[in-house]
Design a protein around this motif. Structure first.
Motif, PDB file in Angstrom:
ATOM      1  N   LEU A  59     -40.513   9.336 -93.813  1.00 16.50           N
ATOM      2  CA  LEU A  59     -39.755  10.416 -94.438  1.00 16.50           C
ATOM      3  C   LEU A  59     -38.640  10.953 -93.548  1.00 16.50           C
ATOM      4  N   MET A  60     -38.850  10.894 -92.233  1.00 14.15           N
ATOM      5  CA  MET A  60     -37.889  11.490 -91.313  1.00 14.15           C
ATOM      6  C   MET A  60     -36.977  10.469 -90.649  1.00 14.15           C
ATOM      7  N   GLY A  61     -37.213   9.188 -90.932  1.00 10.87           N
ATOM      8  CA  GLY A  61     -36.345   8.150 -90.393  1.00 10.87           C
ATOM      9  C   GLY A  61     -36.446   7.996 -88.894  1.00 10.87           C
ATOM     10  N   GLN A  62     -37.662   8.145 -88.354  1.00 10.00           N
ATOM     11  CA  GLN A  62     -37.864   8.062 -86.907  1.00 10.00           C
ATOM     12  C   GLN A  62     -38.904   6.994 -86.579  1.00 10.00           C
ATOM     13  N   LYS A  63     -39.190   6.828 -85.276  1.00 12.17           N
ATOM     14  CA  LYS A  63     -40.150   5.808 -84.846  1.00 12.17           C
ATOM     15  C   LYS A  63     -41.062   6.327 -83.738  1.00 12.17           C
ATOM     16  N   LEU A  64     -41.495   7.557 -83.855  1.00 11.14           N
ATOM     17  CA  LEU A  64     -42.423   8.094 -82.858  1.00 11.14           C
ATOM     18  C   LEU A  64     -43.796   7.448 -83.015  1.00 11.14           C
ATOM     19  N   SER A  65     -44.527   7.345 -81.913  1.00  9.26           N
ATOM     20  CA  SER A  65     -45.891   6.815 -81.994  1.00  9.26           C
ATOM     21  C   SER A  65     -46.850   7.887 -82.490  1.00  9.26           C
ATOM     22  N   GLU A  66     -46.520   9.167 -82.270  1.00  9.62           N
ATOM     23  CA  GLU A  66     -47.286  10.261 -82.854  1.00  9.62           C
ATOM     24  C   GLU A  66     -46.488  11.563 -82.798  1.00  9.62           C
ATOM     25  N   ASP A 109     -45.625  23.002 -84.296  1.00 12.57           N
ATOM     26  CA  ASP A 109     -45.169  21.828 -83.542  1.00 12.57           C
ATOM     27  C   ASP A 109     -44.350  20.872 -84.401  1.00 12.57           C
ATOM     28  N   ASN A 110     -44.809  20.623 -85.615  1.00 12.61           N
ATOM     29  CA  ASN A 110     -44.108  19.678 -86.473  1.00 12.61           C
ATOM     30  C   ASN A 110     -42.831  20.265 -87.052  1.00 12.61           C
ATOM     31  N   GLN A 111     -42.822  21.553 -87.287  1.00  8.60           N
ATOM     32  CA  GLN A 111     -41.578  22.207 -87.689  1.00  8.60           C
ATOM     33  C   GLN A 111     -40.545  22.111 -86.567  1.00  8.60           C
ATOM     34  N   PHE A 112     -41.002  22.295 -85.345  1.00 13.88           N
ATOM     35  CA  PHE A 112     -40.102  22.227 -84.191  1.00 13.88           C
ATOM     36  C   PHE A 112     -39.521  20.825 -84.044  1.00 13.88           C
ATOM     37  N   ILE A 113     -40.351  19.804 -84.228  1.00  8.80           N
ATOM     38  CA  ILE A 113     -39.855  18.428 -84.155  1.00  8.80           C
ATOM     39  C   ILE A 113     -38.815  18.178 -85.246  1.00  8.80           C
ATOM     40  N   ALA A 114     -39.050  18.690 -86.445  1.00  8.20           N
ATOM     41  CA  ALA A 114     -38.079  18.538 -87.534  1.00  8.20           C
ATOM     42  C   ALA A 114     -36.750  19.187 -87.146  1.00  8.20           C
ATOM     43  N   GLN A 115     -36.800  20.350 -86.528  1.00  6.45           N
ATOM     44  CA  GLN A 115     -35.584  21.041 -86.086  1.00  6.45           C
ATOM     45  C   GLN A 115     -34.868  20.251 -84.994  1.00  6.45           C
ATOM     46  N   ILE A 116     -35.633  19.648 -84.104  1.00  3.56           N
ATOM     47  CA  ILE A 116     -35.062  18.850 -83.021  1.00  3.56           C
ATOM     48  C   ILE A 116     -34.281  17.662 -83.583  1.00  3.56           C
ATOM     49  N   PHE A 117     -34.895  16.951 -84.522  1.00  2.00           N
ATOM     50  CA  PHE A 117     -34.209  15.813 -85.133  1.00  2.00           C
ATOM     51  C   PHE A 117     -33.011  16.254 -85.963  1.00  2.00           C
ATOM     52  N   LEU A 146     -51.935  18.478 -94.607  1.00  4.28           N
ATOM     53  CA  LEU A 146     -51.127  18.756 -95.790  1.00  4.28           C
ATOM     54  C   LEU A 146     -49.835  19.476 -95.398  1.00  4.28           C
ATOM     55  N   GLY A 147     -49.940  20.366 -94.413  1.00  2.53           N
ATOM     56  CA  GLY A 147     -48.752  21.066 -93.932  1.00  2.53           C
ATOM     57  C   GLY A 147     -47.756  20.129 -93.289  1.00  2.53           C
ATOM     58  N   VAL A 148     -48.263  19.153 -92.544  1.00  2.00           N
ATOM     59  CA  VAL A 148     -47.412  18.152 -91.897  1.00  2.00           C
ATOM     60  C   VAL A 148     -46.635  17.353 -92.944  1.00  2.00           C
ATOM     61  N   LEU A 149     -47.331  16.915 -93.976  1.00  2.54           N
ATOM     62  CA  LEU A 149     -46.672  16.149 -95.037  1.00  2.54           C
ATOM     63  C   LEU A 149     -45.618  16.993 -95.749  1.00  2.54           C
ATOM     64  N   LEU A 203     -41.693  16.050 -95.975  1.00  2.09           N
ATOM     65  CA  LEU A 203     -41.058  15.908 -97.293  1.00  2.09           C
ATOM     66  C   LEU A 203     -39.861  16.845 -97.420  1.00  2.09           C
ATOM     67  N   LEU A 204     -40.015  18.080 -96.960  1.00  7.88           N
ATOM     68  CA  LEU A 204     -38.911  19.039 -97.022  1.00  7.88           C
ATOM     69  C   LEU A 204     -37.747  18.596 -96.134  1.00  7.88           C
ATOM     70  N   TYR A 205     -38.066  17.976 -94.998  1.00  6.36           N
ATOM     71  CA  TYR A 205     -37.019  17.428 -94.130  1.00  6.36           C
ATOM     72  C   TYR A 205     -36.237  16.352 -94.886  1.00  6.36           C
ATOM     73  N   PHE A 206     -36.977  15.457 -95.547  1.00  2.00           N
ATOM     74  CA  PHE A 206     -36.340  14.382 -96.317  1.00  2.00           C
ATOM     75  C   PHE A 206     -35.443  14.960 -97.418  1.00  2.00           C
ATOM     76  N   LEU A 207     -35.966  15.935 -98.155  1.00  2.00           N
ATOM     77  CA  LEU A 207     -35.206  16.540 -99.244  1.00  2.00           C
ATOM     78  C   LEU A 207     -33.979  17.284 -98.715  1.00  2.00           C
ATOM     79  N   HIS A 208     -34.150  17.972 -97.591  1.00  2.00           N
ATOM     80  CA  HIS A 208     -33.035  18.706 -96.983  1.00  2.00           C
ATOM     81  C   HIS A 208     -31.910  17.751 -96.587  1.00  2.00           C
ATOM     82  N   ARG A 209     -32.311  16.577 -96.134  1.00  2.00           N
ATOM     83  CA  ARG A 209     -31.336  15.611 -95.621  1.00  2.00           C
ATOM     84  C   ARG A 209     -30.635  14.834 -96.733  1.00  2.00           C
ATOM     85  N   TYR A 210     -31.351  14.551 -97.810  1.00  2.00           N
ATOM     86  CA  TYR A 210     -30.800  13.630 -98.804  1.00  2.00           C
ATOM     87  C   TYR A 210     -30.564  14.239-100.188  1.00  2.00           C
TER      88      TYR A 210
END
Length: 248
Positions: free
Chosen positions: A148-155, A183-191, A223-226, A230-237
């Motif tokens: 969904l985020m177009g990345q390749k992190l291992s975790e 943590d996952n919101q922060f990663i989304a902001q970083i990307f 569920l929050g992570v997903l 998903l919101l990152y994907f929608l925001h981007r596209y």
């Protein structure tokens, strides 16, 4: 310091009295300038132990603010102290402080602005005792997030992270959740900002004193992570806008 860059280690603590000394004594003070401990209203002697160790910057929350709320206090204080590099290290000794140098040098030498310690690279997770259901969930969530985020992190779910001061100053992390999803919101902001994230192999330990969340909270977290991805994907596209990305 490394290359005249101030290194600050932050310890988001909750019931860490038993494990804090071992964690603290392995911090490489040849490069670390300051240590900040934020206690999230622990019912044990975390504050007393922190004082006995001589930690200079100790903050106690009057009420439990949650994992994300604790990190906000940690980072705000680190920036107040003029940090150039900030390392979040859990004081429960689940992650080894011996990787701090490796993580910080990648940032200090301008190789990457963010570095995370991955339990999945190599065999660190299962070897360290990660429950099988958590490992399977980690792999499923990470696959979905990368897609969904177009990345390749291992975790995306490690609690061992290092940030440049520039990243922390440029992102409005204070609008994020006070819960584990921070943590996952922060990663989304970083990307979203265009920063890249490096990963290094990190051994980990699961034992009674190590912090962990139960199955019900893990499910809620998943569920929050997903939702974040998903919101990152929608925001981007699409025209849909995700508030934390729009105002970060």
């Amino acid at each position: 310091m490394i290359s005249d860059k101030k290194v600050v280690v932050v310890l988001p603590a909750y019931k860490a009295a038993k494990t804090l000394p071992q964690t603290y004594h392995e911090i490489p003070f040849d490069i670390v300038d300051e240590v900040i401990l934020v206690d999230d209203n622990s019912p044990d002697d975390t504050i007393a132990v922190a004082k006995s160790l001589g930690i200079a910057h100790i903050i106690k929350h009057d009420k439990n603010k949650g994992y994300g709320g604790n990190q906000k206090t940690c980072y705000n204080k680190a920036l107040e102290l003029g940090a150039d590099i900030v390392v979040m290290l859990h004081p429960d000794y689940q992650y080894t402080p011996k990787l701090i140098q490796s993580m910080c040098y990648l940032i200090a030498n301008d190789v990457y602005p963010v570095v995370i310690g991955s339990r999945i690279l190599g065999k660190g997770a299962l070897k360290g005792g990660m429950p099988l259901y958590k490992y399977v969930a980690n792999r499923f969530l990470t696959f979905s997030q990368n897609l969904l985020m177009g990345q390749k992190l291992s975790e995306y779910h490690t609690g061992y992270r290092a940030y440049s001061g520039e990243v922390l100053r440029s992102i409005n992390y204070n609008i994020n959740s006070d819960d584990f999803i921070f943590d996952n919101q922060f990663i989304a902001q970083i990307f979203k900002k265009g920063y890249e994230i490096a990963e290094i192999t990190c051994p980990t330990k699961y034992f009674e004193e190590a912090s962990s969340i139960n199955f019900v909270r893990s499910s809620k977290y998943g569920l929050g992570v997903l939702k974040v991805s998903l919101l990152y994907f929608l925001h981007r596209y699409t025209p849909v806008k995700y508030r934390i990305l729009d105002k970060s």
